[in-house]
Design a protein around this motif. Sequence first.
Motif, PDB file in Angstrom:
ATOM      1  N   GLY A 229      -1.517 -24.337 -67.023  1.00  0.00           N
ATOM      2  CA  GLY A 229      -0.869 -23.586 -65.959  1.00  0.00           C
ATOM      3  C   GLY A 229       0.517 -23.106 -66.352  1.00  0.00           C
ATOM      4  N   VAL A 230       1.243 -23.937 -67.090  1.00  0.00           N
ATOM      5  CA  VAL A 230       2.575 -23.547 -67.559  1.00  0.00           C
ATOM      6  C   VAL A 230       2.463 -22.387 -68.550  1.00  0.00           C
ATOM      7  N   VAL A 231       1.496 -22.473 -69.457  1.00  0.00           N
ATOM      8  CA  VAL A 231       1.311 -21.391 -70.430  1.00  0.00           C
ATOM      9  C   VAL A 231       0.899 -20.106 -69.720  1.00  0.00           C
ATOM     10  N   ASP A 232       0.079 -20.207 -68.676  1.00  0.00           N
ATOM     11  CA  ASP A 232      -0.304 -19.019 -67.915  1.00  0.00           C
ATOM     12  C   ASP A 232       0.926 -18.357 -67.290  1.00  0.00           C
TER      13      ASP A 232
ATOM     14  N   ARG B  25       2.663 -16.572 -70.062  1.00  0.00           N
ATOM     15  CA  ARG B  25       1.904 -15.373 -70.438  1.00  0.00           C
ATOM     16  C   ARG B  25       2.123 -14.256 -69.420  1.00  0.00           C
ATOM     17  N   ALA B  26       2.175 -14.618 -68.141  1.00  0.00           N
ATOM     18  CA  ALA B  26       2.419 -13.620 -67.102  1.00  0.00           C
ATOM     19  C   ALA B  26       3.794 -12.988 -67.259  1.00  0.00           C
ATOM     20  N   LEU B  27       4.777 -13.808 -67.623  1.00  0.00           N
ATOM     21  CA  LEU B  27       6.118 -13.273 -67.849  1.00  0.00           C
ATOM     22  C   LEU B  27       6.130 -12.287 -69.008  1.00  0.00           C
ATOM     23  N   LEU B  28       5.449 -12.634 -70.088  1.00  0.00           N
ATOM     24  CA  LEU B  28       5.464 -11.802 -71.284  1.00  0.00           C
ATOM     25  C   LEU B  28       4.710 -10.492 -71.090  1.00  0.00           C
TER      26      LEU B  28
END
Length: 231
Positions: free
Chosen positions: A212-215, A218-221
């Motif tokens: 969830g943290v990586v998601d 990824r959304a930020l990037l």
Amino acid sequence: MLPVPTTLPDVPARPSPAGRTAARLAPSPDGLRERKKRARREALVEAAQTLVLQRGLDTVTVEDICAEVGVSPRTFFNYFPSKDDAVLGLEDLAVRPEVVATFVQGGPSGALLDDLEVVVADVLAQQVVTPERMARTLELVQREPHLVARHVAWVEGHRAELVEMFVARRAVRPFVPDPELLALVVMSLLRASTLEWQQRDRVGEPVDHLPGVVDQLRALLTDTRGPEPVG
């Protein structure tokens, strides 16, 4: 530690998320011995933290900690280089050698962020985090400012190891981000996953909250939208 191999294996096909989880958590042949070592290490940390909370850092010795656990100072130094490390519960951010080898060669997927997630998951899966330990550590750092310097030095040491691993991967599979930046990303993912675990009432383990943290990252990037129109 994060040993960078000199001989690199073939990159395997990208495993499924379920496959990655199973591989990460699979017991090793030396599982019983490792559990005993982990139990002794945890006993040393608990004794060190309890004694320092009771008596203060300067009045507690390594011998005092060993007496509480029933081991020798020689055994203590097999686990910790100093009293401060035991009080803080510091341990290597260990990544299994096979995970390092695969990452350095450009795997397991070839996508840098996905592969970073595998590395961070491998570290988190081996960490022991309990609410009691976290609360004691925070209290100790507040009481004993001297411990802050040791923690900063520990972070810096692991940052340097991560940078070395990223430099080795870039030589095999070039990428744009600076290795120093990637090291900070890894440390941030470790911290953010633990915070997410805390905020979710400590459901499961910190590693369970990493996807969830990586998601979120990824959304930020991938958020390329401009500012919202005014009016």
